[in-house]
Design a protein around this motif. Sequence first.
Motif, short mmCIF file in Angstrom:
data_model
loop_
_atom_site.label_atom_id
_atom_site.label_comp_id
_atom_site.label_asym_id
_atom_site.label_seq_id
_atom_site.Cartn_x
_atom_site.Cartn_y
_atom_site.Cartn_z
N SER A 81 6.72 -0.38 0.11
CA SER A 81 5.81 0.76 0.13
C SER A 81 6.46 1.98 -0.52
N ASP A 129 -5.74 8.94 4.51
CA ASP A 129 -4.85 9.57 3.54
C ASP A 129 -5.26 10.98 3.11
N ARG A 155 2.04 4.93 3.12
CA ARG A 155 1.74 4.66 4.54
C ARG A 155 2.84 3.93 5.26
N ASN A 173 0.84 -1.20 0.00
CA ASN A 173 0.00 0.00 0.00
C ASN A 173 0.88 1.25 0.00
N THR A 198 -7.58 3.61 0.20
CA THR A 198 -6.54 3.01 -0.65
C THR A 198 -6.88 3.27 -2.10
N ASN A 204 -6.37 3.12 -6.28
CA ASN A 204 -6.02 2.08 -7.22
C ASN A 204 -4.62 2.38 -7.77
N TYR A 205 -3.62 2.18 -6.90
CA TYR A 205 -2.26 2.54 -7.31
C TYR A 205 -1.75 1.64 -8.42
N SER A 254 4.83 3.65 -3.75
CA SER A 254 4.48 5.08 -3.65
C SER A 254 5.19 5.88 -4.73
#
Length: 411
Positions: A67, A259, A61, A58, A282, A284-285, A71
Amino acid sequence: MVKPETLKNINEIRADFPLLNKSIYNRRLVYFDNGATTQKPQCVIDAVSDVYLNYNANIHRGVHTLSDLSSAAYENAREIVRSFINAGKREEIVFTAGTTASINAIAFSFGERYIKPGDEIVISHLEHHANIVPWQMMCQRKKAILRVIPINDNGEIIFDEYLKLLNSRTKLISVSQVSNALGTVLPVRLIIDAAHSADIPVLIDGAQGIQHGVVDVKKMNCDFYVFSGHKIYGPTGIGMLYGKEKYLDELPPYQGGGDMVDKVTFEKTTYNELPFKFEAGTMNYVGAIGLGKALEYVLDIGRDNIAEMEQDLLKHATDKLSAINGIRIFGNSENKIPIISFLIKNIHQYDAGMILDKMGIAVRTGTHCAQPVMDRFGIDGTIRASMCFYNTIEEVDSLVEGIEKVIEMFS
Ligand code: PLP
């Protein structure tokens, strides 16, 4: 014809899209439903699986390596989108689930911030339901009024009628860049200039515009621009909302959650900075990373090249289809993307669509989520062939042959 600087010829381009090799009923697929969604190049499929195989975690975070990687890839995708539409700042790019989600977000937040009873919102008669219903809901909530720019028999907005709708109560214009039902390209620069001369902001629904040429939000000078990833060779469930910073700053968030916050107590919450204020929960990365790859792919092919290839297809298809006896084309503007919406005399669109499918040809039939357009022409739907740069002249000829067979079967 494709310009010399195009790196790939049409066979190489088609080889990038695995699904185009598929057979349907033992016929090579002819995919003419690109207006609904586009097929995905291998590089996008690889980018998505690469996340899951190598660095899924995720975003925003954690302090751990995965991460950080996800990111960074997500924020890199934001930068690709920013540069693709030439927005001034990354703060102006908000990821959403798609065009529908983006318009609903603005309709809610803009309504909360600016709309009072009696205010007016202007849309056009060409809009997809996604650019009608959210405004109706907002108008109902805020006791505002929805005004509609009429269209002519060619499926173009009547510009003088648009100008007549602008008045001191008009608070926002929201129109498509391109009609999904007819393929008409709207004169968005003229629409925006006229609105701005009365200090009215404009939202452009780019769901059918983003994939057919160069979009430059600075040049266009729109206040909001929205599109969906799946219509530009990216994954489903991801899209974006561009808004000028001055508006995004003033608008309240439309969703609350993780977030999007700065400080949360039970008494009071302060919000995160842009663009995160509008990205609750969260995101939709994975989709965003896939979208970034899709936009890079489009840039590799070249947006001018794409537009040129598509205009060749449109011209060929229009010439061939209009020569068939009994075909009526809806949407005859000079300025179109490669969408042809048509009916065959005395044959229902669903029958034609189902028979074409048996020949491996995928077209869409029905109202295309634009019932008011159908009402305007007094019909209950059309057959829509929506092409894009990976389609070929030979595929258009297959469609023409297919339609001739359909006519023969019914005669
Ligand atoms: N606006 C237009 C012009 C469209 O063509 C579409 C989809 O076809 C939409 C909005 C809605 O897009 P999505 O379903 O990806 O949210």
